[in-house]
Design an enzyme around this catalytic site. Structure first.
Site, PDB file in Angstrom:
ATOM      1  N   ASN A  10     -19.020   2.790   0.862  1.00  0.00           N
ATOM      2  CA  ASN A  10     -18.345   3.690  -0.069  1.00  0.00           C
ATOM      3  C   ASN A  10     -19.330   3.965  -1.195  1.00  0.00           C
ATOM      4  O   ASN A  10     -19.562   3.104  -2.040  1.00  0.00           O
ATOM      5  CB  ASN A  10     -17.068   3.012  -0.587  1.00  0.00           C
ATOM      6  CG  ASN A  10     -16.369   3.836  -1.652  1.00  0.00           C
ATOM      7  OD1 ASN A  10     -16.769   4.975  -1.923  1.00  0.00           O
ATOM      8  ND2 ASN A  10     -15.338   3.271  -2.250  1.00  0.00           N
ATOM      9  N   LYS A  12     -19.009   5.935  -3.578  1.00  0.00           N
ATOM     10  CA  LYS A  12     -18.311   6.260  -4.831  1.00  0.00           C
ATOM     11  C   LYS A  12     -18.951   7.498  -5.470  1.00  0.00           C
ATOM     12  O   LYS A  12     -19.445   8.356  -4.756  1.00  0.00           O
ATOM     13  CB  LYS A  12     -18.290   5.033  -5.756  1.00  0.00           C
ATOM     14  CG  LYS A  12     -17.701   3.809  -5.028  1.00  0.00           C
ATOM     15  CD  LYS A  12     -17.364   2.664  -5.934  1.00  0.00           C
ATOM     16  CE  LYS A  12     -16.786   1.517  -5.089  1.00  0.00           C
ATOM     17  NZ  LYS A  12     -16.360   0.375  -5.905  1.00  0.00           N
ATOM     18  N   HIS A  96      -7.926   3.782  -2.550  1.00  0.00           N
ATOM     19  CA  HIS A  96      -8.852   2.845  -3.189  1.00  0.00           C
ATOM     20  C   HIS A  96      -8.300   2.475  -4.567  1.00  0.00           C
ATOM     21  O   HIS A  96      -7.696   3.304  -5.239  1.00  0.00           O
ATOM     22  CB  HIS A  96     -10.241   3.487  -3.326  1.00  0.00           C
ATOM     23  CG  HIS A  96     -11.295   2.504  -3.705  1.00  0.00           C
ATOM     24  ND1 HIS A  96     -11.444   2.053  -5.009  1.00  0.00           N
ATOM     25  CD2 HIS A  96     -12.222   1.856  -2.975  1.00  0.00           C
ATOM     26  CE1 HIS A  96     -12.424   1.168  -5.043  1.00  0.00           C
ATOM     27  NE2 HIS A  96     -12.913   1.027  -3.827  1.00  0.00           N
ATOM     28  N   GLU A  98      -9.642   2.216  -7.314  1.00  0.00           N
ATOM     29  CA  GLU A  98     -10.123   3.073  -8.405  1.00  0.00           C
ATOM     30  C   GLU A  98      -9.300   4.355  -8.484  1.00  0.00           C
ATOM     31  O   GLU A  98      -9.085   4.895  -9.562  1.00  0.00           O
ATOM     32  CB  GLU A  98     -11.623   3.355  -8.212  1.00  0.00           C
ATOM     33  CG  GLU A  98     -12.445   2.106  -8.534  1.00  0.00           C
ATOM     34  CD  GLU A  98     -13.755   1.982  -7.786  1.00  0.00           C
ATOM     35  OE1 GLU A  98     -14.231   2.981  -7.199  1.00  0.00           O
ATOM     36  OE2 GLU A  98     -14.309   0.861  -7.768  1.00  0.00           O
ATOM     37  N   GLU A 166      -9.217  -5.153  -0.543  1.00  0.00           N
ATOM     38  CA  GLU A 166     -10.188  -5.182  -1.627  1.00  0.00           C
ATOM     39  C   GLU A 166      -9.516  -5.725  -2.894  1.00  0.00           C
ATOM     40  O   GLU A 166      -8.862  -4.977  -3.618  1.00  0.00           O
ATOM     41  CB  GLU A 166     -10.702  -3.767  -1.920  1.00  0.00           C
ATOM     42  CG  GLU A 166     -11.437  -3.120  -0.763  1.00  0.00           C
ATOM     43  CD  GLU A 166     -12.417  -2.061  -1.247  1.00  0.00           C
ATOM     44  OE1 GLU A 166     -13.579  -2.138  -0.828  1.00  0.00           O
ATOM     45  OE2 GLU A 166     -12.042  -1.195  -2.041  1.00  0.00           O
ATOM     46  N   GLY A 172     -17.266  -4.873  -7.600  1.00  0.00           N
ATOM     47  CA  GLY A 172     -18.346  -4.653  -8.559  1.00  0.00           C
ATOM     48  C   GLY A 172     -18.579  -5.797  -9.524  1.00  0.00           C
ATOM     49  O   GLY A 172     -19.266  -5.637 -10.529  1.00  0.00           O
ATOM     50  N   SER A 210     -17.707  -6.888  -3.601  1.00  0.00           N
ATOM     51  CA  SER A 210     -18.930  -7.679  -3.788  1.00  0.00           C
ATOM     52  C   SER A 210     -19.494  -8.243  -2.493  1.00  0.00           C
ATOM     53  O   SER A 210     -20.010  -9.366  -2.470  1.00  0.00           O
ATOM     54  CB  SER A 210     -18.694  -8.791  -4.816  1.00  0.00           C
ATOM     55  OG  SER A 210     -18.384  -8.232  -6.083  1.00  0.00           O
TER      56      SER A 210
HETATM   57  P1  13P Z   1     -18.573  -3.365  -4.445  1.00  0.00           P
HETATM   58  O1  13P Z   1     -19.136  -3.676  -3.080  1.00  0.00           O
HETATM   59  O2  13P Z   1     -19.549  -2.650  -5.335  1.00  0.00           O
HETATM   60  O3  13P Z   1     -17.937  -4.557  -5.064  1.00  0.00           O
HETATM   61  O4  13P Z   1     -17.393  -2.288  -4.219  1.00  0.00           O
HETATM   62  C1  13P Z   1     -16.422  -2.536  -3.259  1.00  0.00           C
HETATM   63  C2  13P Z   1     -15.619  -1.323  -3.082  1.00  0.00           C
HETATM   64  O5  13P Z   1     -14.864  -0.924  -3.954  1.00  0.00           O
HETATM   65  C3  13P Z   1     -15.761  -0.592  -1.809  1.00  0.00           C
HETATM   66  O6  13P Z   1     -14.777   0.360  -1.664  1.00  0.00           O
END
Ligand code: 13P
Length: 248
Positions: A10, A12, A96, A98, A166, A172, A210
């Site tokens: 992803n 982002k 997601h 976010e 997740e 992150g 992560s």
């Molecule tokens: P990270 O791997 O940066 O922690 O992000 C995970 C994520 O949100 C994937 O959709």
């Protein structure tokens, strides 16, 4: 029962065109299907077409990060599932955390988006996961169960949908749940999904949050973990390839 591992990136809201093309080219040059893992990258909507072009003829699939719940219409700035398919996309991430946080998406919204994805012939990757406060309160499994029950699309089949666990607090942050906690959650998710789909032996359950080259083998080695949804580490070809290699 054979579930192939899916390593999904992803990206982002990152990368301009030249950077995205370079990353896709680096992945395409080095990724050779190892027999057990599938690879998918989900660039921002602006890069789906150029990335799909770079990945043509490779073993790497491309997808979107979100889609609208409607087929088309007056929804300025949004992207329909069919538009992602039109550019060569095969998957789309929905729900997601976010988007749940930044855009107020509810389980009902996520379910409608996942249904739009199915209608357009895409495989939705439905994201679920608890906050840190919810885990600390001992509610992680209940929260995730509610999200799955509310977000899984009608008409889903075991192979037509993917669920990604997740934990919000692991995204992150460099922190991950213990392998015991991931294993327990994935076991619970499969039980919940099986009760909705009539079986879940073929359903792919991804872990995200992560995931790095250093922890991928341990996480991917868990019985009910069928792949990873990778954020930060998917932006570096070397790291993303190492995660895929850890899938065995
Ligand atoms: P990270 O791997 O940066 O922690 O992000 C995970 C994520 O949100 C994937 O959709």
């Amino acid at each position: 029962m054979t579930r192939r591992v899916l390593i999904a990136g992803n990206w982002k809201m990152n990368l301009l065109r030249a950077e995205g093309e370079a990353l896709a080219a680096a992945l395409a040059a080095k990724f050779t299907a190892n027999g057990s893992a599938d690879m998918l990258v989900c660039p921002p909507a602006t890069l789906i077409a150029p990335v799909a072009a770079m990945l043509e003829g490779s073993m790497i699939a491309v997808g979107g990060q979100d889609c609208h719940m409607k087929e088309s219409g007056a929804h300025t700035g949004d992207v329909a599932a069919a538009m992602i398919g039109d550019l060569g996309g095969s998957h789309v991430i929905v729900g997601h955390s976010e988007r749940r946080a930044d855009h107020g998406e509810t389980d009902a919204t996520v379910k409608a988006k996942a249904e739009a994805a199915l209608a357009a012939g895409l495989i939705p990757i439905v994201c679920v996961g608890e906050t840190e406060a919810e885990r600390d309160a001992g509610k992680a499994e209940a929260v995730v169960e509610t999200q799955i029950r509310g977000s899984l699309p009608e008409g889903a089949t075991e192979t037509g949908v993917v669920i990604a666990y997740e934990p919000v607090w692991a995204i992150g942050t460099g922190r991950t749940p213990t392998t015991d906690d991931i294993a327990a959650m994935h076991d619970h998710m499969r039980t919940v999904a099986a009760s909705m789909l009539g079986g879940a032996g073929e359903l792919r359950l991804l872990y995200g949050g992560s995931v790095k080259p250093g922890n991928a083998a341990e996480i991917l080695g868990l019985a009910d973990v069928d792949g990873a949804l990778v954020g930060g580490a998917s932006l570096k070809a070397e790291d993303f390839l190492a995660i895929a290699a850890a899938a065995g």
